[in-house]
Design a protein around this motif. Sequence first.
Motif, mmCIF file in Angstrom:
data_model
loop_
_atom_site.group_PDB
_atom_site.id
_atom_site.type_symbol
_atom_site.label_atom_id
_atom_site.label_comp_id
_atom_site.label_asym_id
_atom_site.label_seq_id
_atom_site.Cartn_x
_atom_site.Cartn_y
_atom_site.Cartn_z
ATOM 1 N N SER A 23 0.930 -1.179 0.025
ATOM 2 C CA SER A 23 -0.131 0.017 0.010
ATOM 3 C C SER A 23 0.907 1.251 0.077
ATOM 4 N N ILE A 24 0.538 1.876 -0.843
ATOM 5 C CA ILE A 24 1.480 3.257 -0.887
ATOM 6 C C ILE A 24 1.377 4.175 -0.044
ATOM 7 N N GLN A 25 0.126 4.108 0.867
ATOM 8 C CA GLN A 25 0.086 4.838 1.908
ATOM 9 C C GLN A 25 0.957 4.668 3.159
ATOM 10 N N ASP A 26 1.618 3.414 3.143
ATOM 11 C CA ASP A 26 2.738 2.989 4.092
ATOM 12 C C ASP A 26 4.004 3.733 3.665
ATOM 13 N N PHE A 27 3.907 4.517 2.703
ATOM 14 C CA PHE A 27 5.254 5.195 2.287
ATOM 15 C C PHE A 27 5.109 6.648 2.197
ATOM 16 N N THR A 28 4.685 7.122 3.435
ATOM 17 C CA THR A 28 4.473 8.710 3.218
ATOM 18 C C THR A 28 4.929 9.364 4.526
ATOM 19 N N TYR A 29 5.067 10.523 4.497
ATOM 20 C CA TYR A 29 5.548 11.375 5.606
ATOM 21 C C TYR A 29 5.277 12.835 5.281
ATOM 22 N N PRO A 30 5.448 13.732 6.329
ATOM 23 C CA PRO A 30 4.882 14.852 6.194
ATOM 24 C C PRO A 30 6.004 15.918 5.589
ATOM 25 N N LEU A 31 5.677 16.674 4.298
ATOM 26 C CA LEU A 31 6.714 17.232 3.905
ATOM 27 C C LEU A 31 6.227 18.774 3.781
ATOM 28 N N PRO A 32 6.646 19.527 4.559
ATOM 29 C CA PRO A 32 6.470 21.048 4.614
ATOM 30 C C PRO A 32 6.518 21.564 3.180
ATOM 31 N N ALA A 33 5.790 22.558 2.731
ATOM 32 C CA ALA A 33 6.389 23.295 1.284
ATOM 33 C C ALA A 33 7.412 23.967 1.487
ATOM 34 N N GLU A 34 7.888 24.654 2.676
ATOM 35 C CA GLU A 34 8.812 25.248 2.799
ATOM 36 C C GLU A 34 10.321 24.405 2.841
ATOM 37 N N GLN A 57 9.858 12.660 -2.927
ATOM 38 C CA GLN A 57 8.400 12.927 -2.688
ATOM 39 C C GLN A 57 7.943 11.731 -1.829
ATOM 40 N N PRO A 58 6.949 12.085 -0.503
ATOM 41 C CA PRO A 58 6.140 10.979 0.106
ATOM 42 C C PRO A 58 5.285 10.328 -1.464
ATOM 43 N N GLU A 59 5.084 8.965 -1.013
ATOM 44 C CA GLU A 59 4.243 8.280 -1.549
ATOM 45 C C GLU A 59 4.578 8.168 -3.250
ATOM 46 N N SER A 60 5.818 8.104 -3.568
ATOM 47 C CA SER A 60 6.456 8.012 -4.911
ATOM 48 C C SER A 60 7.020 6.894 -5.134
ATOM 49 N N THR A 61 7.417 6.311 -6.110
ATOM 50 C CA THR A 61 8.086 5.086 -6.647
ATOM 51 C C THR A 61 9.541 5.354 -6.271
ATOM 52 N N LEU A 62 10.010 6.560 -6.203
ATOM 53 C CA LEU A 62 11.511 6.774 -5.885
ATOM 54 C C LEU A 62 11.812 6.665 -4.414
ATOM 55 N N LEU A 63 10.589 6.868 -3.507
ATOM 56 C CA LEU A 63 10.742 6.567 -2.150
ATOM 57 C C LEU A 63 10.712 5.070 -1.804
ATOM 58 N N LEU A 64 9.674 4.277 -2.733
ATOM 59 C CA LEU A 64 10.009 2.945 -2.694
ATOM 60 C C LEU A 64 11.179 2.376 -2.928
ATOM 61 N N LEU A 65 11.893 3.022 -3.669
ATOM 62 C CA LEU A 65 13.164 2.279 -4.106
ATOM 63 C C LEU A 65 14.165 2.372 -2.872
ATOM 64 N N VAL A 66 14.062 3.542 -2.371
ATOM 65 C CA VAL A 66 14.753 3.946 -1.121
ATOM 66 C C VAL A 66 14.777 2.829 0.002
ATOM 67 N N ALA A 67 13.334 2.957 0.310
ATOM 68 C CA ALA A 67 12.946 1.809 1.136
ATOM 69 C C ALA A 67 13.075 0.224 0.861
ATOM 70 N N ALA A 68 13.347 -0.202 -0.480
ATOM 71 C CA ALA A 68 13.755 -1.452 -1.040
ATOM 72 C C ALA A 68 15.305 -1.446 -0.514
ATOM 73 N N LEU A 69 15.949 -0.644 -0.795
ATOM 74 C CA LEU A 69 17.519 -0.390 -0.356
ATOM 75 C C LEU A 69 17.793 -0.386 1.296
ATOM 76 N N MET A 70 17.171 0.418 1.883
ATOM 77 C CA MET A 70 17.452 0.795 3.303
ATOM 78 C C MET A 70 16.542 -0.113 4.261
ATOM 79 N N GLY A 71 15.364 -0.845 3.820
ATOM 80 C CA GLY A 71 14.503 -1.194 4.858
ATOM 81 C C GLY A 71 13.640 -0.402 5.641
#
Length: 426
Positions: A9-20, A374-388
């Motif tokens: 679920s992509i919702q498991d790969f999110t985090y708060p990213l303030p615009a600033e 970005q949160p909920e992105s395929t690039l973040l999924l890649l990082v999670a695959a590498l880093m757990g």
Amino acid sequence: MNAHPRHLSIQDFTYPLPAERIASEPLPDRTASRLLVSRNGTLTDKHFRDLPHELPAGAMLVFNDTRVVRARLLARRPTGGQVELFCLEPVAPHRSLELALQQTGQCTWRCLVGNGRRWKEGPVLLEFETADGQQATLWAERQAQEAGTALIDFRWEPASLPFAEVLRAGGHLPLPPYLGRLDTPTDAVRYQTVYAAAEGAVAAPTAGLHFTPELLTELQQQGFSTGHVTLHVGAGTFQPVKAEHMADHPMHTEPILVSAALLRQLLAHRPRPVLAVGTTSLRTLESLYWLGVGLLRATEVDATQEVGELRMTQWQPYDMAEAAASISAEMALEALLQHLAATGTDTLQASTRLLIAPGYTFRLVDGLITNFHQPESTLLLLVAALMGPEWRTLYNHALTEGYRFLSYGDSSLLLPGTIIDNSSIS
């Protein structure tokens, strides 16, 4: 291989990213960006200029040498309203990007169309001046609408201009949409890597934006080897994952080009560590393994040869995991070299839709240099695959310590616990 990422679920790969926290402009000095080093679970705050002192001994860095084209065209309707055309991929008379950019007179591309509701029929117009001072005109006419994109027929005068020159002279750099602005003269320099060579990307491989010629020279002087691959980054890199589960998210196709010399260099370098500079370099390197597996197991339908090109789907590594268990990285690279020899070419031309997500087993890459995604992105999924699960600690630290995020933001050096220090290997 762990659970199949189709069920993630992509919702498991999110985090708060303030615009600033999203960097809207590049820093004056490329190497002044911060560098968050994650080594076997330990985080260290550095600057990018410190990179040569943080790399594993004997490491090889692989860069993506694609060059961003000015693929954003701002045309006008006869009534004066503006229409934005974002060139995604060539359709006719050539689907090959290299040939399409050299096409003269007219061509057809698949495009995203902005502000096109009032563009009912007929051509829109763009007038511009070429590098040598010629006045030029581009006409664009919508042929068909397909799944959020449109087929656009282009024609231009002087007809002798290649389409690459039309884009260079009349187009704008396609900055990430979250920046919300047009490109500037500064972007023309800073939204390209210093080693960019092969035209064709519509987004920069942003991990490479931190390197300078001086830093590259320092890396070589300290004994680190380097290599280059080409993946022409597509607009899909900005595409958010809208599906609840990854099974319903289609990955975009991107062309890759890899020389036989790079394949031989990778073979000679093993088993010393290979670090990808950016997610695009990583996806290219890992695709090489699976394309080699496909050649060795020619009955598999996910890697098929068509007019000399190899293709792979986003799920190939997961569906072929059992079949690939006995195939080493060296065997896969050798298979690719044999394929090139048999086809009489020294450059592998392929395409990939590889999705790297938790559950993926890395075959060629040991570590990664990358920006914060970005949160909920395929690039973040890649990082999670590498880093757990450690990816959350990494991103929480970056947020707490004031790191800048996304394309013009700061960087990270990710060395997971599986990496081996091969300083004793010659």
